[in-house]
Design an enzyme around this catalytic site. Sequence first.
Site, mmCIF file in Angstrom:
data_model
loop_
_atom_site.group_PDB
_atom_site.id
_atom_site.type_symbol
_atom_site.label_atom_id
_atom_site.label_comp_id
_atom_site.label_asym_id
_atom_site.label_seq_id
_atom_site.Cartn_x
_atom_site.Cartn_y
_atom_site.Cartn_z
ATOM 1 N N HIS A 306 0.733 -1.456 -0.002
ATOM 2 C CA HIS A 306 -0.106 0.061 0.127
ATOM 3 C C HIS A 306 0.963 1.455 -0.027
ATOM 4 O O HIS A 306 1.748 1.578 0.706
ATOM 5 C CB HIS A 306 -0.510 0.029 1.422
ATOM 6 C CG HIS A 306 -2.017 0.889 1.215
ATOM 7 N ND1 HIS A 306 -1.929 2.223 1.169
ATOM 8 C CD2 HIS A 306 -3.346 0.351 0.992
ATOM 9 C CE1 HIS A 306 -3.197 2.696 1.101
ATOM 10 N NE2 HIS A 306 -4.293 1.720 0.364
ATOM 11 N N ASP A 363 -8.189 -4.755 0.217
ATOM 12 C CA ASP A 363 -8.306 -6.139 -0.684
ATOM 13 C C ASP A 363 -8.401 -7.604 -1.198
ATOM 14 O O ASP A 363 -8.950 -8.585 -1.631
ATOM 15 C CB ASP A 363 -8.039 -5.849 -2.642
ATOM 16 C CG ASP A 363 -8.922 -4.418 -2.957
ATOM 17 O OD1 ASP A 363 -9.447 -4.064 -2.827
ATOM 18 O OD2 ASP A 363 -7.531 -3.644 -2.955
HETATM 19 N N1 ACO Z 1 4.265 -7.989 -4.888
HETATM 20 C C1 ACO Z 1 5.071 -7.877 -5.287
HETATM 21 N N2 ACO Z 1 6.232 -6.684 -5.100
HETATM 22 C C2 ACO Z 1 5.484 -5.372 -4.645
HETATM 23 C C3 ACO Z 1 3.872 -5.013 -4.425
HETATM 24 C C4 ACO Z 1 3.396 -6.551 -4.458
HETATM 25 N N3 ACO Z 1 2.326 -6.150 -4.345
HETATM 26 N N4 ACO Z 1 3.727 -4.133 -3.919
HETATM 27 C C5 ACO Z 1 4.631 -3.515 -3.889
HETATM 28 N N5 ACO Z 1 6.265 -4.613 -4.326
HETATM 29 C C6 ACO Z 1 7.480 -3.901 -3.978
HETATM 30 C C7 ACO Z 1 7.498 -3.443 -5.850
HETATM 31 O O1 ACO Z 1 8.072 -3.863 -6.403
HETATM 32 C C8 ACO Z 1 8.627 -2.588 -5.283
HETATM 33 O O2 ACO Z 1 10.145 -2.510 -5.303
HETATM 34 P P1 ACO Z 1 11.676 -2.716 -5.509
HETATM 35 O O3 ACO Z 1 11.922 -1.716 -4.946
HETATM 36 O O4 ACO Z 1 12.560 -3.669 -5.334
HETATM 37 O O5 ACO Z 1 11.197 -1.557 -7.125
HETATM 38 C C9 ACO Z 1 8.339 -1.829 -3.454
HETATM 39 O O6 ACO Z 1 7.842 -2.869 -3.221
HETATM 40 C C10 ACO Z 1 7.879 -0.535 -3.681
HETATM 41 O O7 ACO Z 1 6.695 -0.575 -4.438
HETATM 42 P P2 ACO Z 1 5.613 0.373 -5.386
HETATM 43 O O8 ACO Z 1 4.876 -0.457 -5.978
HETATM 44 O O9 ACO Z 1 6.834 1.606 -5.988
HETATM 45 O O10 ACO Z 1 5.204 0.991 -4.022
HETATM 46 P P3 ACO Z 1 3.454 2.016 -4.329
HETATM 47 O O11 ACO Z 1 3.704 2.884 -3.828
HETATM 48 O O12 ACO Z 1 3.809 2.825 -5.966
HETATM 49 O O13 ACO Z 1 2.526 0.663 -4.543
HETATM 50 C C11 ACO Z 1 0.694 -0.347 -4.698
HETATM 51 C C12 ACO Z 1 1.649 1.022 -3.566
HETATM 52 C C13 ACO Z 1 0.214 -0.094 -5.890
HETATM 53 C C14 ACO Z 1 -0.663 -0.298 -4.147
HETATM 54 C C15 ACO Z 1 1.373 -1.978 -4.770
HETATM 55 O O14 ACO Z 1 2.681 -2.342 -3.404
HETATM 56 C C16 ACO Z 1 0.815 -2.920 -5.684
HETATM 57 O O15 ACO Z 1 0.573 -3.286 -6.725
HETATM 58 N N6 ACO Z 1 0.165 -3.841 -4.496
HETATM 59 C C17 ACO Z 1 -0.982 -5.152 -5.454
HETATM 60 C C18 ACO Z 1 -2.109 -4.092 -5.957
HETATM 61 C C19 ACO Z 1 -2.814 -4.139 -4.892
HETATM 62 O O16 ACO Z 1 -3.357 -4.775 -3.751
HETATM 63 N N7 ACO Z 1 -3.319 -2.819 -4.812
HETATM 64 C C20 ACO Z 1 -4.481 -2.526 -3.988
HETATM 65 C C21 ACO Z 1 -3.570 -1.253 -3.292
HETATM 66 S S1 ACO Z 1 -5.439 -0.667 -1.961
HETATM 67 C C22 ACO Z 1 -6.521 -0.069 -2.817
HETATM 68 O O17 ACO Z 1 -6.113 1.041 -3.023
HETATM 69 C C23 ACO Z 1 -7.433 0.108 -2.146
#
Ligand code: ACO
Length: 428
Positions: A306, A363
């Site tokens: 998140h 979620d």
């Molecule tokens: N699985 C694997 N790796 C992940 C995940 C995940 N679910 N989420 C983040 N990471 C990793 C990224 O690859 C990144 O790694 P790095 O630093 O080696 O490049 C690091 O963790 C940081 O991730 P970001 O994408 O930069 O984090 P951001 O804050 O931009 O994104 C998000 C947050 C979009 C929720 C992300 O965690 C994600 O895609 N999760 C899966 C989708 C999801 O569950 N979305 C619902 C969010 S809650 C809502 O909207 C109600």
Amino acid sequence: MTDRARLSLGDAQYEFPVLEGSEGERAIDIRDLRAKTGHITLDPGYGNTGSCESAITYIDGEQGILRYRGIPIEQFAAEPNFVEVAWLLIFGALPSGDEYTSFAADLTRHANLDEGMKHHFEGFPRAAPPMAILSAMINALSCFYPELFELEDPERFRGAAARLISKIRTIAAYAYRHSRGQPYIYPNPRLKYVPNFLHMLFSEPYDDCACDESVIRALNLVLILHADHEQNCSTSTVRMVGSSGANLFASCAAGVCALWGPLHGGANVEVLDMLERIHNGHLTPEAYVKLAKDKDTKVRLMGFGHRVYKNFDPRAKLLGEVAEELLARLGVDDPLLDIARRLEEIALSDPYFIERKLYPNVDFYSGVILRAIGIPTNMFTVIFAIGRLPGWIAHWREQRAGGSRIARPRQIYTGSTRADYVPMAERG
Ligand code: ACO
């Protein structure tokens, strides 16, 4: 003494005020940065940018805290009542008995759609994504209530909010019935908000569905836990569209579109798809987690991570418990819940997820609950939208009341410098 932030740019020094919110979070107020320095800030994804001041919802992502108008969300779990929380978010305080009764009566009175709207549903293909229908039909409400474009009058605003909160549920149910080729079920004025929605989804003209009290409770809580989350993508969209002067229906229709994306509300569908893929034998939970850690695959552990929470998402905690209770009460033995538990266990002890502070989000368990209620996967994000609507309305109102300027970010241009038009015949 109030702190000041100092900025050095070349030989010049500038000072900016530091603001402090009611829970101690601090911000450098750069409102006059460009005027003073000729520079702008660059913050793709807005991870460091406060777009507004807001008194609606407080989140402490490091500690896993979420409060609506100061009240911790855990306190809504004992007797979950979505309508009460909707009022709280929109109007700023818990409703008195009279306010609640009259708002609930408004929701009942406004549940029907104009008969003309029913024809719109017929135009959509059966397989149309329900989020597309939801957004289109909320926007279509603008055509039926043009008198509700100007909402400065509090009574008129209240009427518009009640219409929207009531009708979104009817639109959602009709979209579902249309996708199955089933007759639309009119709202029943004797039923409360959540049972009435379940009635419109699942009753037949010749047979009313009987909903277990535990289902009504669980759905109330699911809606409450989605009701607001401060400046998330869809809420920021609603505020941005509203800042142009667009009406409440159009602004919330835009919020539905933003919510639809798989990285936002659409993630609850992706979670279920992921659990089903694992269950259908294509992957073990261990193998899936391995894929999610491999940057070459673009696979993510859906329902994890998140932007704000770097600790447990408090909503996920509650929903995990509700999923357990509901399935036990309904006698449902869903292997997907076991897979979700196993994925959570693996991820929470894996250095990749620990180092990046990735925890289950809202979620992760909501899909298991909705599935147990009998709601099909493609309606999950629609349920999220019904829950989030009071938050959107509250933010739209707050944004309007603040008399703020139109939202209009700037950019750093990286395209071609001045170029000349070349007539077609002279191009190579
Ligand atoms: N699985 C694997 N790796 C992940 C995940 C995940 N679910 N989420 C983040 N990471 C990793 C990224 O690859 C990144 O790694 P790095 O630093 O080696 O490049 C690091 O963790 C940081 O991730 P970001 O994408 O930069 O984090 P951001 O804050 O931009 O994104 C998000 C947050 C979009 C929720 C992300 O965690 C994600 O895609 N999760 C899966 C989708 C999801 O569950 N979305 C619902 C969010 S809650 C809502 O909207 C109600």
